[in-house]
Design a protein around this motif. Sequence first.
Motif, PDB file in Angstrom:
ATOM      1  N   GLN A 186      -4.122   5.650  -5.790  1.00 54.13           N
ATOM      2  CA  GLN A 186      -3.270   5.176  -6.884  1.00 54.13           C
ATOM      3  C   GLN A 186      -3.779   5.753  -8.202  1.00 54.13           C
ATOM      4  O   GLN A 186      -4.940   5.575  -8.553  1.00 54.13           O
ATOM      5  CB  GLN A 186      -3.289   3.648  -6.928  1.00 54.13           C
ATOM      6  N   PRO A 187      -2.933   6.463  -8.972  1.00 55.96           N
ATOM      7  CA  PRO A 187      -3.423   7.172 -10.161  1.00 55.96           C
ATOM      8  C   PRO A 187      -3.774   6.269 -11.335  1.00 55.96           C
ATOM      9  O   PRO A 187      -4.589   6.643 -12.176  1.00 55.96           O
ATOM     10  CB  PRO A 187      -2.270   8.105 -10.516  1.00 55.96           C
ATOM     11  N   ASN A 188      -3.155   5.085 -11.419  1.00 54.27           N
ATOM     12  CA  ASN A 188      -3.451   4.172 -12.521  1.00 54.27           C
ATOM     13  C   ASN A 188      -3.050   2.768 -12.114  1.00 54.27           C
ATOM     14  O   ASN A 188      -2.678   2.514 -10.961  1.00 54.27           O
ATOM     15  CB  ASN A 188      -2.723   4.603 -13.803  1.00 54.27           C
ATOM     16  N   ASP A 189      -3.100   1.849 -13.060  1.00 59.79           N
ATOM     17  CA  ASP A 189      -2.854   0.444 -12.743  1.00 59.79           C
ATOM     18  C   ASP A 189      -1.380   0.134 -12.555  1.00 59.79           C
ATOM     19  O   ASP A 189      -1.021  -0.843 -11.916  1.00 59.79           O
ATOM     20  CB  ASP A 189      -3.426  -0.430 -13.866  1.00 59.79           C
ATOM     21  N   LYS A 190      -0.491   0.963 -13.106  1.00 61.32           N
ATOM     22  CA  LYS A 190       0.929   0.626 -13.211  1.00 61.32           C
ATOM     23  C   LYS A 190       1.778   1.457 -12.259  1.00 61.32           C
ATOM     24  O   LYS A 190       1.509   2.634 -12.023  1.00 61.32           O
ATOM     25  CB  LYS A 190       1.404   0.860 -14.654  1.00 61.32           C
ATOM     26  N   VAL A 191       2.835   0.811 -11.726  1.00 66.03           N
ATOM     27  CA  VAL A 191       3.848   1.502 -10.927  1.00 66.03           C
ATOM     28  C   VAL A 191       5.203   1.293 -11.589  1.00 66.03           C
ATOM     29  O   VAL A 191       5.589   0.154 -11.881  1.00 66.03           O
ATOM     30  CB  VAL A 191       3.903   0.971  -9.485  1.00 66.03           C
ATOM     31  N   ASN A 192       5.907   2.394 -11.841  1.00 67.54           N
ATOM     32  CA  ASN A 192       7.305   2.340 -12.288  1.00 67.54           C
ATOM     33  C   ASN A 192       8.196   2.898 -11.190  1.00 67.54           C
ATOM     34  O   ASN A 192       7.719   3.528 -10.242  1.00 67.54           O
ATOM     35  CB  ASN A 192       7.489   3.117 -13.592  1.00 67.54           C
ATOM     36  N   PHE A 193       9.501   2.720 -11.324  1.00 63.38           N
ATOM     37  CA  PHE A 193      10.414   3.015 -10.231  1.00 63.38           C
ATOM     38  C   PHE A 193      11.532   3.941 -10.698  1.00 63.38           C
ATOM     39  O   PHE A 193      12.280   3.612 -11.617  1.00 63.38           O
ATOM     40  CB  PHE A 193      11.012   1.706  -9.687  1.00 63.38           C
ATOM     41  N   ASP A 194      11.630   5.109 -10.057  1.00 62.87           N
ATOM     42  CA  ASP A 194      12.738   6.023 -10.334  1.00 62.87           C
ATOM     43  C   ASP A 194      13.229   6.702  -9.056  1.00 62.87           C
ATOM     44  O   ASP A 194      13.965   7.682  -9.110  1.00 62.87           O
ATOM     45  CB  ASP A 194      12.333   7.074 -11.369  1.00 62.87           C
ATOM     46  N   LYS A 195      12.826   6.177  -7.900  1.00 64.37           N
ATOM     47  CA  LYS A 195      13.232   6.717  -6.600  1.00 64.37           C
ATOM     48  C   LYS A 195      12.869   5.681  -5.538  1.00 64.37           C
ATOM     49  O   LYS A 195      12.252   4.652  -5.843  1.00 64.37           O
ATOM     50  CB  LYS A 195      12.515   8.034  -6.308  1.00 64.37           C
ATOM     51  N   GLU A 196      13.240   5.966  -4.283  1.00 60.21           N
ATOM     52  CA  GLU A 196      12.869   5.062  -3.194  1.00 60.21           C
ATOM     53  C   GLU A 196      11.355   4.918  -3.143  1.00 60.21           C
ATOM     54  O   GLU A 196      10.606   5.901  -3.188  1.00 60.21           O
ATOM     55  CB  GLU A 196      13.387   5.591  -1.850  1.00 60.21           C
ATOM     56  N   THR A 197      10.912   3.673  -3.041  1.00 59.82           N
ATOM     57  CA  THR A 197       9.484   3.359  -2.988  1.00 59.82           C
ATOM     58  C   THR A 197       9.228   2.523  -1.746  1.00 59.82           C
ATOM     59  O   THR A 197       9.871   1.487  -1.543  1.00 59.82           O
ATOM     60  CB  THR A 197       9.056   2.574  -4.238  1.00 59.82           C
ATOM     61  N   ASP A 198       8.312   2.976  -0.906  1.00 59.63           N
ATOM     62  CA  ASP A 198       7.992   2.255   0.327  1.00 59.63           C
ATOM     63  C   ASP A 198       6.514   2.457   0.619  1.00 59.63           C
ATOM     64  O   ASP A 198       6.130   3.256   1.470  1.00 59.63           O
ATOM     65  CB  ASP A 198       8.866   2.760   1.481  1.00 59.63           C
ATOM     66  N   ARG A 199       5.683   1.734  -0.109  1.00 67.04           N
ATOM     67  CA  ARG A 199       4.240   1.955  -0.071  1.00 67.04           C
ATOM     68  C   ARG A 199       3.511   0.807   0.613  1.00 67.04           C
ATOM     69  O   ARG A 199       3.776  -0.357   0.335  1.00 67.04           O
ATOM     70  CB  ARG A 199       3.701   2.107  -1.498  1.00 67.04           C
ATOM     71  N   VAL A 200       2.593   1.177   1.486  1.00 66.29           N
ATOM     72  CA  VAL A 200       1.671   0.215   2.072  1.00 66.29           C
ATOM     73  C   VAL A 200       0.326   0.400   1.381  1.00 66.29           C
ATOM     74  O   VAL A 200      -0.330   1.428   1.553  1.00 66.29           O
ATOM     75  CB  VAL A 200       1.521   0.414   3.591  1.00 66.29           C
ATOM     76  N   TYR A 201      -0.035  -0.581   0.565  1.00 67.40           N
ATOM     77  CA  TYR A 201      -1.276  -0.494  -0.213  1.00 67.40           C
ATOM     78  C   TYR A 201      -2.443  -1.081   0.567  1.00 67.40           C
ATOM     79  O   TYR A 201      -2.292  -2.078   1.288  1.00 67.40           O
ATOM     80  CB  TYR A 201      -1.132  -1.238  -1.534  1.00 67.40           C
ATOM     81  N   THR A 202      -3.609  -0.443   0.416  1.00 68.55           N
ATOM     82  CA  THR A 202      -4.845  -0.967   0.984  1.00 68.55           C
ATOM     83  C   THR A 202      -5.912  -1.035  -0.111  1.00 68.55           C
ATOM     84  O   THR A 202      -5.746  -0.454  -1.182  1.00 68.55           O
ATOM     85  CB  THR A 202      -5.346  -0.074   2.139  1.00 68.55           C
ATOM     86  N   ASP A 203      -6.972  -1.750   0.175  1.00 65.47           N
ATOM     87  CA  ASP A 203      -8.055  -1.947  -0.812  1.00 65.47           C
ATOM     88  C   ASP A 203      -7.468  -2.455  -2.121  1.00 65.47           C
ATOM     89  O   ASP A 203      -7.885  -2.031  -3.213  1.00 65.47           O
ATOM     90  CB  ASP A 203      -8.824  -0.643  -1.054  1.00 65.47           C
ATOM     91  N   LEU A 204      -6.531  -3.370  -2.034  1.00 63.96           N
ATOM     92  CA  LEU A 204      -5.780  -3.815  -3.197  1.00 63.96           C
ATOM     93  C   LEU A 204      -6.350  -5.117  -3.735  1.00 63.96           C
ATOM     94  O   LEU A 204      -6.666  -6.024  -2.965  1.00 63.96           O
ATOM     95  CB  LEU A 204      -4.303  -4.008  -2.814  1.00 63.96           C
TER      96      LEU A 204
END
Length: 281
Positions: A186-204
């Motif tokens: 993950q590049p930074n703390d924030k996620v914005n949305f401008d396309k399909e997003t389907d993420r499985v996060y780990t170490d969160l």
Amino acid sequence: MGSVTTKKHQNGLDYVEVSTDLCQARIFLQGAQIDQFTPTGKAPLLWVSAADDYQVGNGIRGGIPVCWPWFGMSGNGGFPQHGFARTRLWSLDSINMHDEIVDLIFSLKLTEQDRQYWPHDTEVKVLFTLSDTLSVSIVNKNNANYPVSLTQALHTYLPINDIHQLSATGFDGSKYIEFGEGPYQQPNDKVNFDKETDRVYTDLSPVQHLHTPTGIIEVSRENSQSAVLWNPWIEKSTRLSRFKADDYLTMVCLEAANVLDDKVTLSPGETHTLTTHIRWV
């Protein structure tokens, strides 16, 4: 005084209606699925598609479907996606009200059909704690004399007004897999949305925030190092069942989970509880 009553939807599904000084809520026995939760004086905290028709045998497209005892595809041909618990009829075991806080416990008795998919001797319950915060837990116990592994998620649909104005925070330092590829840092703390997003996060980290035009929703987790962040965007919205083509604009899923390396392995006699807490900040 608060009230907890059992009612029947016009399409035949039984549900539990909760009304207290702190909140209004509705939970269906099919899937032990909550589809409405509104803290008193505040906006609803759950989203449901207007295209859903609340039919027997279909999980509701919204609220919090319970994905159990696997998340996603099982790897076995013909097995239902996200497990079978979300379409089964659960039992309401207990209701406890104290200081306008309501605790409800639902349990699932496995049928012979279920045991074709899940032959293990385990118990599963869903616990709801309803106050000005919504708390939902999946409780697993292994009664077998051998270890049992499972994956699971609380597939939470949240109302966000406008996906273009949404930012999600609390992701710093995590990794994610998306569309079967990764892991990516993950590049930074924030996620914005401008396309399909389907993420499985780990170490969160255990707390994330959704910054919407009308307020901030906090989603936190216990006994979970993984979560799913999902919005189908434009093209996939047209392919989803019980989902309007423009629904992607007003919802996002942020799901407490135990998936990938965060799967649950229970020793004989061991219990595990996955919990999510959701509130307006």
